[in-house]
Design an enzyme around this catalytic site. Structure first.
Site: not given
Length: 464
Positions: A268-270
């Protein structure tokens, strides 16, 4: 690992490697500025363009400024993917950023940021002189793996199409641009569809905007602590909030009660951007970035884990306000009674709004509703092998009056594994479902197409 070796005076290179798989990405057609739900605001200095490949689906979002602007970066996640961010850490006061680029495609998507830079040169916006070279920074999210049945990625063509389609004051919300196939809640197996969000506020002449592509391991949480989206494990009490999930670790981390691998996709990554038109010094802008980025842990729980590549850029376009260097190194009053602390709180709340705005409507499982079972003759027409990519193929077979699916390629297809055929339950003419925690619908379209999860996140296989 394959090695290259030099043979003889011609230094001939021999590479021991498997044959390359053909790629059809050069044939894909960019879709620009798609989206029915759009944030609109008045800011001519800031232009935004999005590009998508429906075949992925995957995409890119380009933020372009009308002149070079001052930019900084704050990295919080344990697995970031960025381009040209080291320059922003040097503390220079000279504006140097022309554009910020967010992209899907993981490390392959890093192709997008330099492609925007070369497009600016090719279009005679920038040239080869040092102080007039295109300054483009970028970050990527992971949208491959078990969530998609192919490895289509945003490339140079898509990034340049998004740049050239950029327009002021319009930002598509939801599953578009770089947020075309993002997810949230993988830490708890919630596997909610996500997207990109934005929010804007003007106070007098001061403008502030927050933009985000949510691909978080944590669940999106509203200001009441409620989980905004996600496919809950059936064993969780319906009253559970984000705080209850966190308190239940590690027992609450049940990725998938149905045993499907889809819910365990926890890469994941934001990536996010804060923009203000107020003139700020580098140190002021950096504190704004840090405070806003840390505040995102309220809306995304947990946040900045070892599996998240969280990156936030902050930009000052410098259109209003006094010269920050005349105020001293660490001023508190930015004018009109507004302090850097006030500005940071405003931007932090906007970022929470942007995160909430990123969540699209979630697909819902459809129960069996067909009047009467399909006949063997009808089912026989669906039997065959459908290829979604060089590594995902579904074999559809009929047994009496029932239809079954088996993944025969290198990878499974969501709840359809490689070990044992899965029965497909009819729900409408030519449509079937696989029961489980995560909605999985199959639609046979014409004689040669099989669509998995028809709609916005559909994957298309063709009879081979």
């Amino acid at each position: 690992m394959p090695m290259a070796r030099a043979d003889g005076p011609l230094q001939k290179q021999v590479v021991d490697a498997a044959p390359r798989r053909p790629s059809a990405i050069q044939d894909l057609k960019p879709v620009t500025n798609a989206g029915e739900k759009v944030l609109e605001f008045d800011w001519p200095m800031l232009e935004i363009g999005t590009g998508e490949y429906e075949e992925g689906p995957t995409g890119v979002t380009v933020f372009r400024f009308g002149k070079k602007v001052l930019g900084v970066v704050d990295v919080r996640g344990g697995a970031p993917g960025t381009l040209n961010t080291d320059y922003l850490r040097l503390g220079y006061e000279r504006p140097s950023v022309d554009a910020v680029v967010f992209s899907g495609g993981s490390t392959y998507g890093l192709e997008c940021a330099p492609s925007v830079a070369t497009a600016m040169k090719d279009d005679n916006i920038r040239d080869g002189f040092w102080r007039n070279m295109a300054g483009v920074v970028g970050a990527i999210v992971y949208d491959f793996g078990e969530r998609r049945l192919n490895d289509v990625y945003p490339d140079k063509k898509l990034a340049q199409a998004a740049l050239r389609a950029a327009r002021p004051g319009k930002f598509p919300l939801g599953a578009h641009g770089a947020g075309r196939f993002t997810r949230s809640g993988g830490f708890f197996g919630c596997a909610a569809y996500s997207g990109q969000g934005g929010a804007f506020r003007q106070i007098g002449k001061i403008k502030v905007a927050a933009f985000v592509v949510v691909n978080s391991g944590g669940v999106v949480t509203d200001r009441d602590g409620e989980i905004v989206a996600g496919y809950r494990d059936p064993t969780w009490p319906q009253s559970w909030r984000a705080a209850d999930l966190l308190a239940s670790v590690p027992t609450g981390r049940k990725f998938a009660s149905s045993g499907t691998p889809e819910g365990g996709d926890n890469m994941n990554t934001t990536i996010s951007l804060v923009v203000t038109n107020l003139k700020l010094a580098n140190a002021e802008l950096q504190r704004l970035a840090v405070q806003v980025h840390m505040s995102m842990g309220r809306a995304l729980q947990p946040f900045a884990t070892v599996d998240d590549g969280d990156v936030l850029y902050a930009v000052s376009t410098g259109e209003v306000g006094d010269d920050p260097m005349a105020r001293g190194t660490f001023p508190f009053d930015l004018g009109g009674g507004l302090s850097i602390g006030d500005l940071s709180v405003i931007a932090s709340e906007l970022m929470w709004d942007a995160i909430l705005a990123s969540v699209p409507e979630q697909p819902q499982a459809v129960g069996p509703a067909l009047n009467g079972q399909p006949q063997a003759k009808e089912l026989e027409a669906f039997a065959g092998s459908y290829e979604f990519s060089p590594f995902v193929t579904l074999q559809i077979c009929r047994k009496d009056d029932r239809l079954f699916a088996l993944a025969t390629g290198e990878r499974p297809a969501y709840a359809i594994g490689k070990q044992k055929p899965v029965e497909l339950e009819p729900i409408a003419a030519g449509q079937f479902m696989v029961p489980g925690r995560y909605p999985l619908t199959l639609k046979f379209e014409g004689p040669d197409r099989l669509i998995v999860n028809p709609g916005h996140w559909q994957q298309i296989g063709r009879r081979s």
